[in-house]
Design a protein around this motif. Structure first.
Motif, short mmCIF file in Angstrom:
data_model
loop_
_atom_site.label_atom_id
_atom_site.label_comp_id
_atom_site.label_asym_id
_atom_site.label_seq_id
_atom_site.Cartn_x
_atom_site.Cartn_y
_atom_site.Cartn_z
N GLY A 89 42.41 -9.75 80.68
CA GLY A 89 42.50 -10.92 79.80
C GLY A 89 43.93 -11.30 79.47
O GLY A 89 44.16 -12.35 78.86
N PHE A 90 44.87 -10.47 79.83
CA PHE A 90 46.28 -10.82 79.65
C PHE A 90 46.76 -11.79 80.73
O PHE A 90 47.65 -12.58 80.51
CB PHE A 90 47.17 -9.57 79.68
N SER A 91 46.15 -11.69 81.92
CA SER A 91 46.58 -12.59 82.99
C SER A 91 45.70 -13.84 83.03
O SER A 91 46.20 -14.95 83.03
CB SER A 91 46.56 -11.86 84.33
N THR A 92 44.40 -13.66 83.06
CA THR A 92 43.47 -14.80 83.10
C THR A 92 42.65 -14.78 81.82
O THR A 92 42.04 -13.76 81.50
CB THR A 92 42.54 -14.67 84.32
N PRO A 93 42.63 -15.90 81.07
CA PRO A 93 41.91 -15.87 79.80
C PRO A 93 40.46 -15.46 80.02
O PRO A 93 39.88 -15.74 81.07
CB PRO A 93 41.99 -17.31 79.30
N ARG A 94 39.90 -14.83 79.02
CA ARG A 94 38.58 -14.24 79.19
C ARG A 94 37.47 -15.26 79.36
O ARG A 94 36.40 -14.94 79.83
CB ARG A 94 38.30 -13.29 78.03
N PHE A 95 37.74 -16.52 78.98
CA PHE A 95 36.71 -17.54 79.17
C PHE A 95 36.78 -18.14 80.57
O PHE A 95 35.93 -18.97 80.93
CB PHE A 95 36.85 -18.65 78.12
N ALA A 96 37.77 -17.77 81.35
CA ALA A 96 37.96 -18.36 82.68
C ALA A 96 37.32 -17.51 83.76
O ALA A 96 37.13 -16.30 83.60
CB ALA A 96 39.45 -18.53 82.97
N GLY A 97 37.00 -18.14 84.86
CA GLY A 97 36.51 -17.42 86.03
C GLY A 97 35.01 -17.29 86.07
O GLY A 97 34.32 -17.43 85.07
N THR A 143 32.50 -10.56 79.81
CA THR A 143 33.88 -10.87 80.17
C THR A 143 34.81 -10.73 78.96
O THR A 143 36.03 -10.81 79.11
CB THR A 143 34.01 -12.29 80.76
N MET A 144 34.24 -10.52 77.78
CA MET A 144 35.06 -10.25 76.59
C MET A 144 35.41 -8.77 76.44
O MET A 144 36.19 -8.40 75.55
CB MET A 144 34.33 -10.71 75.33
N ARG A 202 37.29 -5.43 77.16
CA ARG A 202 38.56 -4.99 77.77
C ARG A 202 38.29 -3.66 78.51
O ARG A 202 37.15 -3.42 78.88
CB ARG A 202 39.60 -4.86 76.66
N ARG A 203 39.25 -2.82 78.71
CA ARG A 203 38.94 -1.73 79.64
C ARG A 203 38.90 -0.31 79.08
O ARG A 203 38.38 0.59 79.75
CB ARG A 203 39.88 -1.78 80.83
#
Lengths: 325, 325, 325, 325, 325, 325
Positions: free
Chosen positions: C11-19, C70-71, C73-74
């Protein structure tokens, strides 16, 4: 004939609620995948609403539009067009936007669409707010300027907001004309309505040659007459189609940031887009679907259905040009 | 004149939000109650959505339709028909369905409607998904075949789904024609639209004589012209009316599993059903209202209002026939 | 260390609402893709609710769970587990179900999971209603029987419904025990509550050795004490974890077909699953999220969060076993 | 043993979403039906919210509570009580209220409940707003005064509103004490919280002997300790139980006109009502469920579940007394 | 030209979602503020729904209408009217109603509007249910009687409800005619539809000279023809405009207590109100918006937009008269 | 004692649903109004969500919080504090933000709060996303640095997002510490939870001296123990309180952009804020309420209630200091 691999999954084999939702159940192909060079039409999401001056949420549009688009089957009931026969279509994913930086995002979008143009992929995009049309045009238009048919309740021809902000969802086509991306004499706006700040957007548009068809004129003349004028104005000029979901009356599409009552129904919207057959369409977008304002998904379903209408007229033109090559 | 006991409760005496909700506030009479023999028209719920290939929830239709139907008053504003004067109407409750077994449920429904026919009760049913029309026809049609006027955005004439499933809400009228329950030359479908899988449903329908009036034709000709053709086709043939709520545009009726944009408004729907006066109507149903997809109840209100429209034209015919007896 | 290609998108590179939404933004790998052999843990959707005796909608669960996942994290905040370091995880898509045929669907599911077992992929599944656990167990258990830790407000140990229907979401674990898929002495059910039909499910379960911990016992003893008993019962036995979202109180997870009030909060749910560390977990599922009953997505968010909890304890065990190989 | 005809319909035979929704699927018996004399416990709806000073909608409570109550099975999981074995229970329908006239409605309600008392039917009522408890008490208490256990976040002991309005949902128990319907020394209020106008309600209540247990005390002592004090205060006195749904925290029961945060969960609510076993309970009500504020039905489900809790402790007392007769 | 201080805040300077929501972002001026004497048109909220016989909630109308009215800009797109240039407009706040006492509230409202008339402020009001039009007319009409153009799906000409209740939202214009506030020969009702109790409202209306234009007549003739008849009937007579939101079809305005399907769209509604230009309009109201039944705000947006339509035709008349003074 | 004009309107005189909604029904005083110099505590809206990396909508927070805050009465039920007696409180309206320009907005906010500080008005603010706390601190802190008690599920101590964006709602307190606005050794964060990107926020925070109390510690120790540590750390240092609504579990406050399950209930939240009595509080905010994600208003009601809790402890401190002056 296109390869099987560019076919959408049929609802006869896998139920339409099943599977990972890509646009119209098409294969997901990344731009750095070698297969992307085979794509004729790329369906792209642009999840950005940083240009929104009022109610946000359109950043979530691509995902909800993908979700509902899995209810689309493959053949147009009235024209008989099967876009997936005519063109190789694929879901190219979303542009990676930066919600905390408007300028950075405009660059990222323009770059993405420049890459599409370099691969001669015609884009059908899902917004995002209407500002995204500007960087899309920056990507696909230069060095020529192109035409525009815009379905909308607002002109989006304002100069600035909030004391100087030049880039909002109320200004993209002013900028696009100023930057030479659009030829204002080849710009037609249909459905304009809603109360006015000061009327200067309309005034400016008309002064540079934009044809603005307000709601009363559309309602009085009907879609057939309006479409015939559109053909007269655009002719064979390469043209981009931009469909703001707030063109449609909010009873049909409530989930958008700036709805205006007294608009056309979806049947009229369909007839208008169907009427674009024969134009030299080079790309299209559908913008301003805001899922948080659309709890039942009604608006996304209208949006996905209109994307299919756009895809059919785009595919017919792209397919025709491909045959010429 | 009917007995007082078959009268609906008036909203002047008991507020419309009060009381246990039966269809149109009619008395609830079970089929094993001796009073059931006096009933002319039975309002019946069929809470089953096991034939749904896409988004479920229509099993909850009967309850939500009953709830909203308590807002119906008793006289039709335009025709002046008071169905409760013309016929003894009652809420016969719900068919007891089996959500975990499709075949078992089809049997239960057919048996219930056979019992109705044996008591010469004309049914007005609330679905459930569109598959329920098949066992209803099995119950009320044989040994004759009857006609059908179907308001719908889909033909429901497919052969099968998912590799051989013959009984879904996309196949009931194919089956009903094959089984001789319907005479295909006396079948009219109005409002068909939406993207196509392959068009074979329409092709097959036309090949056996079904008259399919797609949305463009309805919009171009208007309701009066279409209704006049319906009368020409059906004549005096006994006819069943099936109203799929997705006939209406999703702005008016969003709460259904497979909405299709670009449809008629409710005024057109009312005019079409009002236009059926004079046909020899033997039963009717209203299907595909899905309450979980209808959070504001808008769809159920359209459904209950259309049930009253159906009841008026059904009661006029049933009442007329009763007088003949 | 796993290959980069099995990493979730940050989510730091691609916002979590994207993709395009895959489970936890993992790569989507089809079972016929050669890369599937490298997968350690497969996240699978099972979009089926044909076993639902009451309110349907769980067929839409996998898609909504993917969306909310997608919200995630890891890294687990409390245990520090990073499952994507420990194992190669992938989204294997959905089992292709048949909404119009229960028996056919049970076969399709069992076959899919048998294929997983053949590739030694441990499954983390998203339902679907609770009936799906039966064909999953048919796929992964034989020839051994395995254990079960079930978080639920219902035992799902009934014999049949509606006069003989043996396969519903109220019967899977009765069937699984009868078929020898589960060893009843290694079955623990936690959180059971809600009014009773007749109590025969609990009676039967206890008679064959199932340990049923009702809500009062859970509330009185607390999660730590209960978990310690679970470890005592299960020991090193291979065990499957089944988490019915209705285990959680409906204030936290309203979007499910058969909620029961008076349940635990999500903190307790998290502690219970975290307490399973050290068990020999061979697979897990999360079932009964019904999106049409969950307009705000609250329930799907709880579901996706609990899937991450399950993934952490599963990955720790799978990763450990992999190291041994 | 009661006659079969007073049994609820089982969810094993008819699915719980099917059928006309009466309270807990009990038979609907009108007060002028001779069978009504056999009824021990009458479940009654009082659809009135004319006493509401803030957000209305509780007039729709009875219908939505009936709807959700069809999900209740028959046996209490923790006490084992089967109220339908202990007592003949029936749905007596709704009191016919007058939404445009508060005084008229108070009369109608009192008269209805006087008739119940005359037939020695113990009432379990569903509101409506909290003002309905006053006319219910007028119907069932005289000539004695009785006790009250009230679960609520407000005392409802105000004197008047809006310059002299004596009958609102903020005043019923002030009036009931003044009229001698309640003995203030036998009144216990549990759960009181929320910001204060001026604190005069609490002051007055304490001055006449009402035991007011505010939220901090409940949270600190726990339900067991509070219940034991309730038993001490009430003893064998005949007592009425009034459960305002806003007693429960709004996360659990959002659909009410005047929610107050920081309240107990439903598990605590259940334990408190279960703790009333042994009291000489003569009637009970559940009020302030407002369906328009409860789009997902969560609150109605809590309400219906708490009605079953109330029914169990009421039935145990009524059944015991019946045996004595 | 009016003073700057009566100007609405522009959305170009302060975003439309910002700031305390007054009607159309106008200054809030209390009636006891000396500035109130300068006001030409007062926008007033009347938060009362005590006359509602069915589904309540219109008491919350003024607040939600204010909220959405902040999306209104300042110039009418089709007539070019800028009401804020023509007249000094202000938000005068809400009448202080008494939800627990209907008679008291009718008095409070009449008194408030009498004060407006005394300051020659023309009112544009937001309900509240339709009963509020009666005390408004009591405040502004006497000693003359005035005319009425009413857009509605119901006549509101009933005599009484529930055994004698004379003041409900179904009776205001019967009372107003009886009290001589309205000259029935100068009353036109447009859009009447919905099922009938007994038809006596229409019968009585016509017997005293009210012109009732039912939906079929409106649909057949179109708005232009109907408006021309309205002008013929009203002529130069002072006239009040009352717009019940249920005039509009529920697809466009679902959030109201008694919707009726088959109604006009908002475009027709706009054209009808725009057609009132030239009438001697002395005041107007918009009633029956019920926010709890309008979760997405769609209805409030239609209501606020129609209030702007009403404001334009009112301001043109008031401004004209002011110039004459 | 404060002047009457700073009193909130009582719900006993004007119903709480009536009137233009200011915070807690306080007078609306603009900063350029001379009366503003008399204000002790200013309630301010900051409608901005341009720092949101995920789901937007918090720009609508101030309006919805105002709406619900009209349900607040005036006295705290547990402490007995009446903040309107202790301090002159007023609603100062909203900061005029620029949704299309983050940097411009940060300046506008800082300037607004600098003006407040210059008038020695203590602010209680309603966001907006959490980024707004940074410019608020820039306005009120310098030249000193102050302390912070933050209730939150996230630390908001990240360095940047999306390749270098330094100003998002995930970074404000990192910036505030770097800029010397906050003394990190006087910063306490309570309630931290949720999956981790990489844990570097927590690591950095601890390295500079921030006391981070994660959820497990809060749950294990309980609120009393945690609060006592807060007092120990903060002592008499001037301290700002920042309450992110996502501190509370999403069952209680679903309407926020980044909810995390397993959080505390509202009772705990109330106890924690009540425990701050005695601290030298100089201002407070409540952020991240997102109305589009909060259809029932549940979250706004929690937010408004917590604002009252914050107001009470702030007013006690401000009032005390005022007495000293």
């Amino acid at each position: 004939m296109v390869k099987n691999s560019f076919e959408p999954i049929s609802g006869f084999s896998t139920p339409r609620f099943a599977g990972i939702p890509t646009f119209m159940r098409l294969p997901h192909i990344l731009m750095d995948d070698p297969d992307s060079t085979e794509v004729d039409i790329g369906l792209v999401g642009v999840p950005f609403d940083g240009g929104t001056t009022n109610r946000p949420g359109a950043r979530h549009g691509p995902r909800q539009l993908r979700d509902w688009s899995t209810m689309i089957r493959r053949i147009h009931p009235s024209s008989g067009i099967d876009p997936f026969i005519l063109c190789r279509c694929a879901d190219l994913g979303d542009v990676s936007t930066n919600p905390a930086n408007l300028d950075d995002t405009l660059d990222r979008i323009a770059k993405f669409y420049r890459a599409l143009r370099n691969k001669t992929i015609a884009p059908l995009s899902a917004g995002g707010d209407h500002l995204i049309s500007l960087p899309i045009l920056r990507g696909i238009a230069p060095p020529e300027s192109i035409g525009l048919v815009q379905f909308d309740s607002h002109t989006d021809l304002f100069d600035d907001y909030f004391g100087g902000s030049k880039y909002t969802h109320g200004t993209p086509f002013r900028r696009a004309i100023e930057e030479g991306l659009l030829d204002p004499k080849k710009v037609v706006q249909v459905g304009i309505r809603g109360t006015l700040y000061d009327g200067k957007d309309i005034e400016w548009g008309r002064s540079v040659g934009v044809r603005i068809i307000e709601i009363d004129e559309l309602m009085d003349r009907g879609h057939a007459s309006v479409i015939s004028e559109v053909h007269q104005i655009i002719g064979n000029y390469p043209v981009y189609i931009s469909f703001d979901i707030d063109f449609v009356d909010p009873a049909f599409a409530p989930g958008t940031g700036t709805p205006e009552i007294g608009g056309p129904n979806t049947y009229t919207a369909q007839k208008l887009v169907q009427g674009l057959r024969g134009l030299n369409i080079v790309g299209a977008d559908l913008v301003e679907v805001s899922p948080p304002l659309d709890p039942t998904g009604t608006t996304a379903w209208v949006g996905a259905s209109m994307m299919f209408e756009l895809l059919c007229v785009l595919a017919e033109n792209v397919g025709k040009n491909r045959l010429k090559d």
